[in-house]
Write a protein that holds these residues in place. Sequence first.
Motif, PDB file in Angstrom:
ATOM      1  N   ARG A  26      38.305  43.808  46.266  1.00 37.41           N
ATOM      2  CA  ARG A  26      39.232  43.165  45.416  1.00 37.41           C
ATOM      3  C   ARG A  26      38.631  42.789  43.901  1.00 37.41           C
ATOM      4  NH1 ARG A  26      39.940  40.048  50.376  1.00 37.41           N
ATOM      5  NH2 ARG A  26      41.869  40.574  51.443  1.00 37.41           N
ATOM      6  N   ASN A  27      37.731  43.086  43.692  1.00 35.58           N
ATOM      7  CA  ASN A  27      36.905  42.603  42.676  1.00 35.58           C
ATOM      8  C   ASN A  27      36.766  43.859  41.661  1.00 35.58           C
ATOM      9  OD1 ASN A  27      35.174  42.239  40.479  1.00 35.58           O
ATOM     10  ND2 ASN A  27      34.274  40.116  41.663  1.00 35.58           N
ATOM     11  N   GLY A  28      37.568  43.999  40.728  1.00 36.64           N
ATOM     12  CA  GLY A  28      37.663  45.217  39.742  1.00 36.64           C
ATOM     13  C   GLY A  28      36.218  45.313  39.198  1.00 36.64           C
ATOM     14  N   TYR A  29      35.720  44.254  38.726  1.00 40.90           N
ATOM     15  CA  TYR A  29      34.075  44.605  38.091  1.00 40.90           C
ATOM     16  C   TYR A  29      33.454  44.972  39.084  1.00 40.90           C
ATOM     17  CZ  TYR A  29      35.900  41.453  34.458  1.00 40.90           C
ATOM     18  OH  TYR A  29      36.901  40.947  33.441  1.00 40.90           O
ATOM     19  N   MET A  30      33.183  44.781  40.236  1.00 34.49           N
ATOM     20  CA  MET A  30      32.459  45.190  41.265  1.00 34.49           C
ATOM     21  C   MET A  30      32.751  46.605  41.528  1.00 34.49           C
ATOM     22  SD  MET A  30      30.963  43.805  45.065  1.00 34.49           S
ATOM     23  CE  MET A  30      29.580  43.007  44.196  1.00 34.49           C
ATOM     24  N   GLN A  31      34.173  46.932  41.716  1.00 34.34           N
ATOM     25  CA  GLN A  31      34.378  48.167  42.029  1.00 34.34           C
ATOM     26  C   GLN A  31      34.103  49.172  40.817  1.00 34.34           C
ATOM     27  OE1 GLN A  31      38.663  47.756  42.448  1.00 34.34           O
ATOM     28  NE2 GLN A  31      38.330  46.926  44.578  1.00 34.34           N
ATOM     29  N   TYR A  32      34.044  48.676  39.520  1.00 34.38           N
ATOM     30  CA  TYR A  32      33.690  49.614  38.357  1.00 34.38           C
ATOM     31  C   TYR A  32      32.228  49.723  38.748  1.00 34.38           C
ATOM     32  CZ  TYR A  32      32.273  50.841  33.631  1.00 34.38           C
ATOM     33  OH  TYR A  32      32.095  51.378  32.622  1.00 34.38           O
ATOM     34  N   ALA A  33      31.122  48.647  38.897  1.00 36.82           N
ATOM     35  CA  ALA A  33      29.946  48.931  39.071  1.00 36.82           C
ATOM     36  C   ALA A  33      29.597  50.144  40.217  1.00 36.82           C
ATOM     37  CB  ALA A  33      29.318  47.710  39.407  1.00 36.82           C
TER      38      ALA A  33
END
Length: 87
Positions: A76-83
């Motif tokens: 659910r966390n877009g920042y983690m998905q980007y990373a």
Amino acid sequence: MLELPGHTGGGVGYLADGKLFCGDTLFKGSMGRIDFPTSDENEMFCSLKKLSMLPDATKVYCGHGENTTIGDEKQRNGYMQYAVAKY
């Protein structure tokens, strides 16, 4: 102890018994600010990628706000998905 720079230089987290105390690196649905003099965007995303490698069931105790799990943040966390995708 895990080195988790990004929010500030020298940031760390503590992992024990399936529990992560990560300070201001990771929040439920977000991440720590990266606009401080010792912040570094690239280091932050590398730290988030490092956290994504922990077991999904790892309970995350953030410096502010609600607790979460690594699995929930990977979903659910877009920042983690980007990373995960870019680092």
